[in-house]
Scaffold this motif. Structure first.
Motif, PDB file in Angstrom:
ATOM      1  N   GLU A  54       0.816  -1.298   0.149  1.00 42.14           N
ATOM      2  CA  GLU A  54      -0.029   0.024  -0.020  1.00 42.14           C
ATOM      3  C   GLU A  54       0.863   0.957  -0.124  1.00 42.14           C
ATOM      4  O   GLU A  54       0.443   2.338  -0.388  1.00 42.14           O
ATOM      5  CB  GLU A  54      -0.927  -0.054   1.092  1.00 42.14           C
ATOM      6  CG  GLU A  54      -1.956  -0.915   1.109  1.00 42.14           C
ATOM      7  CD  GLU A  54      -3.096  -1.050   2.157  1.00 42.14           C
ATOM      8  OE1 GLU A  54      -2.748  -0.055   3.176  1.00 42.14           O
ATOM      9  OE2 GLU A  54      -3.944  -1.665   2.538  1.00 42.14           O
ATOM     10  N   HIS A  55       2.102   1.167   0.472  1.00 46.55           N
ATOM     11  CA  HIS A  55       2.848   2.378   0.687  1.00 46.55           C
ATOM     12  C   HIS A  55       3.591   2.735  -0.391  1.00 46.55           C
ATOM     13  O   HIS A  55       4.542   3.892  -0.283  1.00 46.55           O
ATOM     14  CB  HIS A  55       3.446   2.449   1.907  1.00 46.55           C
ATOM     15  CG  HIS A  55       4.786   1.533   1.873  1.00 46.55           C
ATOM     16  ND1 HIS A  55       4.546   0.172   2.254  1.00 46.55           N
ATOM     17  CD2 HIS A  55       6.085   1.560   1.875  1.00 46.55           C
ATOM     18  CE1 HIS A  55       5.487  -0.543   2.319  1.00 46.55           C
ATOM     19  NE2 HIS A  55       6.579   0.344   2.013  1.00 46.55           N
ATOM     20  N   ARG A  56       3.682   1.892  -1.677  1.00 48.67           N
ATOM     21  CA  ARG A  56       4.736   2.045  -2.556  1.00 48.67           C
ATOM     22  C   ARG A  56       3.776   2.429  -3.744  1.00 48.67           C
ATOM     23  O   ARG A  56       2.658   1.947  -4.043  1.00 48.67           O
ATOM     24  CB  ARG A  56       5.264   0.638  -2.928  1.00 48.67           C
ATOM     25  CG  ARG A  56       6.277   0.139  -1.756  1.00 48.67           C
ATOM     26  CD  ARG A  56       7.449  -0.510  -2.182  1.00 48.67           C
ATOM     27  NE  ARG A  56       8.427   0.266  -2.982  1.00 48.67           N
ATOM     28  CZ  ARG A  56       9.313   0.804  -2.208  1.00 48.67           C
ATOM     29  NH1 ARG A  56       9.727   0.562  -1.186  1.00 48.67           N
ATOM     30  NH2 ARG A  56      10.152   1.483  -3.085  1.00 48.67           N
ATOM     31  N   ARG A  57       4.435   3.173  -4.711  1.00 47.59           N
ATOM     32  CA  ARG A  57       3.982   3.663  -5.717  1.00 47.59           C
ATOM     33  C   ARG A  57       4.799   3.635  -6.925  1.00 47.59           C
ATOM     34  O   ARG A  57       6.019   3.508  -6.913  1.00 47.59           O
ATOM     35  CB  ARG A  57       3.615   5.220  -5.578  1.00 47.59           C
ATOM     36  CG  ARG A  57       2.696   5.525  -4.318  1.00 47.59           C
ATOM     37  CD  ARG A  57       1.170   5.166  -4.508  1.00 47.59           C
ATOM     38  NE  ARG A  57       0.430   5.752  -3.530  1.00 47.59           N
ATOM     39  CZ  ARG A  57       0.431   5.004  -2.269  1.00 47.59           C
ATOM     40  NH1 ARG A  57       0.745   3.871  -2.061  1.00 47.59           N
ATOM     41  NH2 ARG A  57      -0.490   5.673  -1.388  1.00 47.59           N
ATOM     42  N   LEU A  58       4.051   3.550  -8.296  1.00 54.55           N
ATOM     43  CA  LEU A  58       4.967   3.783  -9.415  1.00 54.55           C
ATOM     44  C   LEU A  58       4.512   4.873 -10.088  1.00 54.55           C
ATOM     45  O   LEU A  58       3.454   5.140 -10.545  1.00 54.55           O
ATOM     46  CB  LEU A  58       4.708   2.442 -10.330  1.00 54.55           C
ATOM     47  CG  LEU A  58       5.287   1.180  -9.781  1.00 54.55           C
ATOM     48  CD1 LEU A  58       4.748  -0.004 -10.540  1.00 54.55           C
ATOM     49  CD2 LEU A  58       6.726   0.982  -9.505  1.00 54.55           C
ATOM     50  N   LEU A  59       5.625   5.816 -10.541  1.00 50.92           N
ATOM     51  CA  LEU A  59       5.490   6.846 -11.390  1.00 50.92           C
ATOM     52  C   LEU A  59       6.058   6.804 -12.655  1.00 50.92           C
ATOM     53  O   LEU A  59       7.418   6.166 -12.774  1.00 50.92           O
ATOM     54  CB  LEU A  59       6.108   8.137 -10.865  1.00 50.92           C
ATOM     55  CG  LEU A  59       6.186   9.557 -11.473  1.00 50.92           C
ATOM     56  CD1 LEU A  59       4.629   9.893 -11.618  1.00 50.92           C
ATOM     57  CD2 LEU A  59       7.086  10.484 -10.733  1.00 50.92           C
ATOM     58  N   THR A  85      10.169   3.792 -15.551  1.00 52.36           N
ATOM     59  CA  THR A  85       9.555   3.884 -14.235  1.00 52.36           C
ATOM     60  C   THR A  85      10.209   4.314 -12.907  1.00 52.36           C
ATOM     61  O   THR A  85      11.483   3.931 -12.811  1.00 52.36           O
ATOM     62  CB  THR A  85       8.963   2.470 -14.066  1.00 52.36           C
ATOM     63  OG1 THR A  85       8.056   2.161 -15.126  1.00 52.36           O
ATOM     64  CG2 THR A  85       8.212   2.404 -12.634  1.00 52.36           C
ATOM     65  N   ASP A 139      10.032   4.149  -8.892  1.00 52.02           N
ATOM     66  CA  ASP A 139       9.443   3.265  -7.661  1.00 52.02           C
ATOM     67  C   ASP A 139       9.624   4.140  -6.445  1.00 52.02           C
ATOM     68  O   ASP A 139      10.772   4.519  -6.289  1.00 52.02           O
ATOM     69  CB  ASP A 139       9.996   1.846  -7.814  1.00 52.02           C
ATOM     70  CG  ASP A 139       9.490   1.128  -6.607  1.00 52.02           C
ATOM     71  OD1 ASP A 139       8.583   1.760  -5.641  1.00 52.02           O
ATOM     72  OD2 ASP A 139       9.832  -0.052  -6.347  1.00 52.02           O
ATOM     73  N   TYR A 140       8.551   4.310  -5.813  1.00 43.90           N
ATOM     74  CA  TYR A 140       8.885   5.265  -4.542  1.00 43.90           C
ATOM     75  C   TYR A 140       7.796   4.656  -3.355  1.00 43.90           C
ATOM     76  O   TYR A 140       6.661   4.357  -3.724  1.00 43.90           O
ATOM     77  CB  TYR A 140       8.703   6.859  -4.780  1.00 43.90           C
ATOM     78  CG  TYR A 140       7.313   7.283  -5.273  1.00 43.90           C
ATOM     79  CD1 TYR A 140       6.578   7.834  -4.147  1.00 43.90           C
ATOM     80  CD2 TYR A 140       6.957   7.110  -6.513  1.00 43.90           C
ATOM     81  CE1 TYR A 140       5.493   8.459  -4.429  1.00 43.90           C
ATOM     82  CE2 TYR A 140       5.488   7.549  -6.801  1.00 43.90           C
ATOM     83  CZ  TYR A 140       4.734   8.150  -5.786  1.00 43.90           C
ATOM     84  OH  TYR A 140       3.586   8.417  -6.139  1.00 43.90           O
ATOM     85  N   ASP A 159       5.773   6.062  -0.097  1.00 47.13           N
ATOM     86  CA  ASP A 159       5.203   7.207   0.345  1.00 47.13           C
ATOM     87  C   ASP A 159       4.382   6.749   1.597  1.00 47.13           C
ATOM     88  O   ASP A 159       3.333   6.144   1.778  1.00 47.13           O
ATOM     89  CB  ASP A 159       4.083   7.835  -0.606  1.00 47.13           C
ATOM     90  CG  ASP A 159       3.562   9.189  -0.103  1.00 47.13           C
ATOM     91  OD1 ASP A 159       3.813   9.557   0.901  1.00 47.13           O
ATOM     92  OD2 ASP A 159       2.709   9.980  -1.129  1.00 47.13           O
TER      93      ASP A 159
END
Length: 575
Positions: free
Chosen positions: A280-285, A292, A294-295, A297
Motif C-alpha cells: 500500500e505504501h509503494r507507488r509507481l510513477l 518507471t 518506484d517510490y 510514500d
C-alpha cells in the motif's frame, strides 16, 4: 611483478570467482598488496593493476557462468533457509553451523551455539546429541531418524527429524527439522489473494498453521468460538479443503514455496515487469521518457515532506518503530528508489547519473504538488542529495545526512577506515576497473555466507551496529535492504559506486541550505574527521555526534534521527 606476487593475485581473483565465500581473502590480499606497493617493498601499483586487468575478464566470465547461487552447491545457511520448518545444520560435535529464521524465532539459538541451547530436558539433549554423532560419523550412512524429545519448559514435545547432509566442501553435517515453523512475511496477502479470503480469515489461517487451537484463535482475536468456527468453515470452502489436517498440509506447502522462492523467507520488492500488486505504501510513477520510478510514500499523509535518499547497502528500509514515530510527529516520508533499485528502471545510457536522479526527483515532487522538501540522506545517498542541491537548489530547505558519505580531505581519511570500507573506497577512488568484479563477487559472497554473517563481517568494528544486526527485530529489514539493489543484478550498486563526485567539497562549501551531519561516536569510518575538516574549510555543515551510535543509526537511534529531521525543518524556517 614477481612470480610469487603474481600467483597470489591470480589465485585471489579466481578463488573468489569459484568460491565467493573467499571474498574476505581478496580484500585482505588486495589491501596488503597495495600497501606494499606504496612502500616500495613490492611491485609497483601500476604493475598490480595491469596484472589484475589481465585476469579480471576471465574471472568475471567464471562468475557469469556460475550465474545464480543455484549453480553452486548450497551453503549450510542456504540449505536451512530453504525450509519453512525450524531447521538447524549441526556439526558432529553438536555445534550449530547454521540456523534459519523459524528456528531462531522459536528456539532463540544462533550459529555457534551448542545443542544444549535448545529448549530440551537434559535427557532429551543427550538423546539428540547421540543421534547427531551417529549420523555425522565416518561409518555407514545412517537412515534418517524421527525423535520425540521432551521440552525443558514442560510444554509438550519437540518432534525432530535427524538427517545426514554433506556440505559442498565435504564436511559432514546433520540437519534437524522440527514441526515448528515461521509464517513468512508477505504470505498472508498471497493466501488472501489466491483464495479470496478476508483479512480476518487470513489471520485465522496464520494462527492455525502456527499451531494455535480454535480456542486460542478465539482468545487471541477476541472473538467467540462460534465466530471462529464459522470463519474456519468459510476457509475450508474457499480453499477446497475438507478438514483441518488437509487445510494445514496445503498451507504448509504454501509456506515452503514462499521460502523457497525468497531464499531466506524475507523477500524484497519484485523487479520491473512483475505484475504483482505493490504494498500500500509503494507507488509507481511513469517518467517523461517512459521509465518507471518506484517510490514509497508513508507517514502522515498531509505532513511535512521529507525526501529520503537511500544508501546502497541497506536499501530504503525504515524500521517500523522509526516510521511510526515519524508519522506521530507529522512527517510524510517520500523514499524514491534510484534507477536500477527495486522497480525503478535503470539509467539511460550516457547520462550524468546524479543530474538524471535530480531531474527524476523534480518530476516526482511536481507530480505530488510539492515545492520544497527537507532531504534526509543515509550514507551513500548523500552523493545524490548533493546532486539535487547542485541541479535544483530551489527544491531543498535543508539536508540531513545520517552517517553521511563525505569527500576525502586527506590520505589518512581512508587509512583510518575499517578494512571492508577501506577496500571499497580504494576501488571507488583509484581502481574503478576492479569495481565491477568486486561488487559482483561481493554479492555472490552474500549469497554463500548469508546476509547476517556478511553484515557482521562488514560492521564488526562497531558494537552498536553488531547489536542491531543480531537483534531479530531488525533481521527482516536488513535482509530486504541487502536485496533492494539486486533487481537488475549488480548494476544498480555498481552505478551508485561509480558516481564519485569530484566536486563534492565545492558543492558542500556552496550549499544553498543548512546541512546537519549526524554521526555515531562508535562509527570508525573516519566520518567525524572528514566532517570536522569540512567545517574548518568553511562548509555550512553542523556536526552532531550520537553517543553509543555506529553507522546503522536508523535502527539503533531512531530518536536521534527524528530530532535531526525536526531540526532541519526549524533551520529552514529560520532562514
Amino acid at each position: 611483478m614477481g612470480q610469487e606476487e603474481q600467483g597470489a593475485l591470480v589465485d585471489a581473483l579466481y578463488g573468489v570467482a569459484l568460491e565467493p565465500a573467499r571474498y574476505d581473502e581478496l580484500v585482505e590480499y588486495w589491501q596488503g598488496a597495495l600497501a606494499r606497493a606504496e612502500s616500495g617493498a613490492a611491485p609497483r601499483r601500476a604493475d598490480l593493476e595491469r596484472e589484475a586487468r589481465a585476469h579480471l575478464g576471465r574471472a568475471a566470465q567464471i562468475l557469469e557462468t556460475l550465474g545464480s547461487s543455484d549453480a553452486l552447491p548450497p551453503s549450510p545457511q542456504q540449505r536451512v533457509d530453504a525450509e519453512a520448518q525450524a531447521t538447524l545444520a549441526v556439526h558432529a560435535d553438536g555445534r550449530i553451523a547454521a540456523v534459519n529464521a523459524a528456528a531462531r524465532s522459536h528456539y532463540r539459538v544462533e550459529e555457534g551455539d551448542p545443542l544444549t541451547a535448545l529448549p530440551l530436558t537434559d535427557h532429551a539433549a543427550a538423546e539428540l546429541t547421540r543421534a547427531v554423532r551417529v549420523r555425522a560419523g565416518t561409518g555407514p550412512r545412517a537412515e534418517p531418524e524421527l525423535l520425540r524429545l521432551d521440552r525443558s519448559r514442560g510444554d509438550g514435545v519437540l518432534v525432530l527429524t535427524v538427517t545426514r547432509w554433506d556440505a559442498a566442501d565435504g564436511t559432514p553435517l546433520v540437519l534437524l527439522r522440527s514441526t515448528d515453523f515461521l509464517w513468512p512475511e508477505g504470505l498472508t496477502p498471497l493466501v488472501a489473494r489466491s483464495f479470496g479470503l478476508t483479512e480476518a480469515e487470513s489471520e485465522v489461517v496464520r494462527l492455525i498453521v502456527e499451531g494455535a487451537s480454535v480456542e486460542e484463535v478465539a482468545r487471541l482475536r477476541s472473538r467467540s468460538l462460534a465466530t471462529v468456527r464459522s470463519q474456519i468453515r468459510s476457509i475450508y470452502e474457499k480453499t477446497a479443503t475438507r478438514s483441518q489436517t488437509e487445510f494445514i498440509r496445503m498451507a504448509i506447502g504454501l509456506t515452503t514455496l514462499s521460502f523457497a522462492r525468497s531464499g531466506d523467507g524475507f523477500k524484497t520488492e519484485a523487479p520491473p515487469g512483475d505484475d504483482r500488486p505493490l504494498p500500500e505504501h509503494r507507488r509507481l510513477l511513469t517518467l517523461p521518457d517512459g521509465r518507471t520510478l518506484d517510490y514509497a510514500d508513508f507517514g502522515a499523509a498531509d505532513g511535512r515532506p521529507v525526501l529520503y535518499f537511500h544508501n546502497a547497502l541497506c536499501g530504503d528500509v525504515w524500521p517500523a518503530e522509526l516510521a511510526a514515530r515519524a508519522r506521530a510527529r507529522g512527517l510524510r516520508i517520500l523514499a524514491p528508489a534510484r534507477p536500477g533499485f527495486a522497480r525503478s528502471s535503470p539509467y539511460p545510457d550516457g547520462v550524468d547519473h546524479r543530474a538524471q536522479t535530480a531531474e527524476d526527483l523534480c518530476v516526482l515532487l511536481d507530480a505530488l504538488g510539492l515545492e520544497r522538501v527537507v532531504a534526509v540522506a543515509q550514507t551513500w545517498g548523500v552523493v545524490f542529495a548533493l546532486g539535487l542541491a547542485r541541479h535544483a537548489p530551489e527544491r531543498l530547505d535543508a539536508l540531513v545526512g545520517i552517517a553521511p558519505s563525505l569527500p576525502h580531505g586527506a590520505p589518512e581519511d581512508e587509512a583510518a577506515m575499517p578494512r571492508y570500507f577501506r577496500f571499497v573506497s580504494s576501488l571507488v577512488m583509484r581502481h574503478p576497473e576492479l569495481l565491477e568484479f568486486a561488487i559482483r563477487a561481493g554479492l555472490r559472497h552474500v549469497d554463500r555466507v548469508g546476509e547476517r554473517r556478511f553484515l557482521e563481517r562488514v560492521f564488526r568494528h562497531a558494537p552498536a551496529d553488531l547489536a542491531v544486526i543480531r537483534d531479530p527485530a531488525h533481521a527482516a529489514g536488513l535482509r530486504r535492504g541487502l536485496a533492494y539493489g539486486r533487481a537488475h543484478g549488480a548494476r544498480a550498486v555498481l552505478d551508485d559506486y561509480r558516481q564519485v563526485p569530484t566536486d563534492a567539497a565545492d558543492v558542500l562549501r556552496t550549499l544553498p541550505c543548512p546541512f546537519l551531519a549526524v554521526i555515531g561516536e562508535e562509527d570508525r569510518n573516519s566520518r567525524r574527521q572528514r566532517a570536522e575538516r569540512l567545517v574548518a574549510a568553511g562548509a555550512p555543515l553542523e556536526l552532531r555526534l550520537v553517543p553509543g551510535g555506529g553507522q546503522l543509526l536508523f535502527h539503533s537511534h531512531p530518536d536521534a534521527v527524528l530530532a535531526a529531521i525536526e531540526d532541519g525543518f526549524e533551520a529552514a524556517a529560520g532562514r
